[in-house]
Design an enzyme around this catalytic site. Structure first.
Site, PDB file in Angstrom:
ATOM      1  N   GLU A 167       3.743  -4.283   2.129  1.00  0.00           N
ATOM      2  CA  GLU A 167       2.343  -4.653   1.668  1.00  0.00           C
ATOM      3  C   GLU A 167       1.899  -3.665   1.172  1.00  0.00           C
ATOM      4  OE1 GLU A 167       1.281  -8.014   1.686  1.00  0.00           O
ATOM      5  OE2 GLU A 167       2.795  -8.768   2.238  1.00  0.00           O
TER       6      GLU A 167
ATOM      7  N   LYS B  37      -3.642   0.359   5.515  1.00  0.00           N
ATOM      8  CA  LYS B  37      -2.271   0.792   5.465  1.00  0.00           C
ATOM      9  C   LYS B  37      -2.058   1.679   4.917  1.00  0.00           C
ATOM     10  CE  LYS B  37       0.293  -0.610   9.793  1.00  0.00           C
ATOM     11  NZ  LYS B  37       0.656   0.128  10.703  1.00  0.00           N
TER      12      LYS B  37
ATOM     13  N   TYR C  44      -5.169  -5.404   5.144  1.00  0.00           N
ATOM     14  CA  TYR C  44      -4.106  -5.362   6.093  1.00  0.00           C
ATOM     15  C   TYR C  44      -3.499  -3.757   5.104  1.00  0.00           C
ATOM     16  CZ  TYR C  44       0.585  -4.271   7.700  1.00  0.00           C
ATOM     17  OH  TYR C  44       1.784  -4.220   8.868  1.00  0.00           O
TER      18      TYR C  44
ATOM     19  N   THR D 248       4.240  -0.134   5.780  1.00  0.00           N
ATOM     20  CA  THR D 248       4.681  -0.599   5.637  1.00  0.00           C
ATOM     21  C   THR D 248       4.925  -1.789   3.769  1.00  0.00           C
ATOM     22  OG1 THR D 248       4.387  -4.414   5.132  1.00  0.00           O
ATOM     23  CG2 THR D 248       2.555  -2.181   5.268  1.00  0.00           C
TER      24      THR D 248
END
Length: 327
Positions: A129, A155, A151, A127
């Protein structure tokens, strides 16, 4: 016939990917929680139209034995690991469960493949992010990670696990660093779907206000259907690699609101109210992807533009309430 296994098959990406693979002649399997099999009307809604063409297996990313048993039984040619706790806001509320699902779950999938079907090709869903507070704009495969949420941290860890299995065991593991991708199948908790759903409800007279956080946050938004095509293309390569998947354009939450409300003949400024509670503890202000590598190596291109994407989502949510968009 190739056999594919999708974790997270009931989600937005999983449903689009399952449709794509079925169209390409795959035998498609999916991992789902047992509760989903017991409540198919609600939990399998995104795959309802194709569920009779799928083979679903009860397993939990919290349980290595269940993941190993499913992968050993299916013996897939390809695994697409999409399942995750992917709502950034919730990851601040419960980092522990986010880490368990996104780190342990990834580890369980990779280890199960390595032990039971080591020649299987694996896709890991990364991602944007992971970049978080990025040092450069736009971000590409060489940009340093600086995640700003539990999060994002989870990841990054999953991404490094995937890369380690590729390098340590010679497995075919490809990592997709996918920037924000949306669709009418997006969950209601995500800001894009929150906006389009509220537009429809306001148009229907069911509510008046849309509470939001940082309107100036900018994201690189694309269509989920385009992005799952990139996943499939990554597993078609001769050697595994990592790819940024993005449109290369950025738009603010404010722009998203303007287009969404206008589609329904409304003025966003009459309805959007900023609430500080919706700001993240550590904000990510600008994410923009450089997908040059995906375009040149994979031959991938997005097909749906930003305004078309917003209109698609608004039209869908209006239709759910029996309304039509302004022509």
């Amino acid at each position: 016939m190739k056999r594919a296994l999708i974790t997270g098959i009931t989600g937005q990406d999983g449903s689009y990917l399952a449709e794509l693979l079925l169209d390409k002649g795959y035998e498609v399997h999916g991992l789902v929680r047992r509760v989903a099999l017991e409540d198919p009307e609600h939990r399998l809604s995104r795959i309802a139209a194709i569920v009779d063409r799928l083979k679903l297996h009860a397993a939990s990313l919290d349980s290595y034995p269940s993941v190993f048993a499913a992968i050993s039984e299916v013996k897939p040619d390809e695994v697409y690991h999409l399942a995750a706790q992917s709502f950034v806001g919730y990851s601040f509320d419960d980092a522990f469960s986010t880490f368990r699902a996104n780190i342990d779950g990834t580890h369980f999938v990779l280890e199960s493949v390595q032990r039971s079907v080591p020649k299987c090709r694996v896709y890991f869903a990364g991602t944007s992010e992971m970049f978080g507070h990025a040092e450069e704009v736009p971000q590409n495969e060489r940009t340093r990670f600086h995640p700003r949420s539990p999060y994002g941290i989870s990841k990054v860890t999953g991404f490094e696990l995937a890369r380690n299995y590729r390098e340590a065991y010679g497995m075919f593991v490809a990592g997709g660093i996918q920037f924000n991708h949306e669709s009418p199948r997006r969950g209601f908790e995500f800001v894009t779907r929150k906006i389009t759903r509220h537009v429809a409800r306001i148009k229907a007279g069911l509510t008046h206000e849309l509470p939001l956080g940082n309107l100036d946050a900018k994201r690189d938004w694309g269509f989920a259907g385009d992005y799952v095509r990139a996943m499939w293309m990554m597993l078609r390569q001769d050697t595994p690699d990592d790819f940024v998947v993005a449109t290369g354009e950025t738009h603010s939450v404010r722009e998203f609101c303007e287009i969404a409300f206008a589609r329904a003949g409304l003025d966003w400024e009459d309805h959007v109210v900023v609430h500080s509670e919706f700001y993240r503890p550590a904000e990510v202000h600008l994410l923009q992807g450089d997908a040059t590598k995906a375009r040149t190596v994979l031959g991938w291109q997005p097909t749906v533009g930003f305004e078309e994407l917003v209109h698609m989502m608004v039209d869908h949510d209006l239709a759910l309430l029996g309304l039509e968009a302004r022509s």
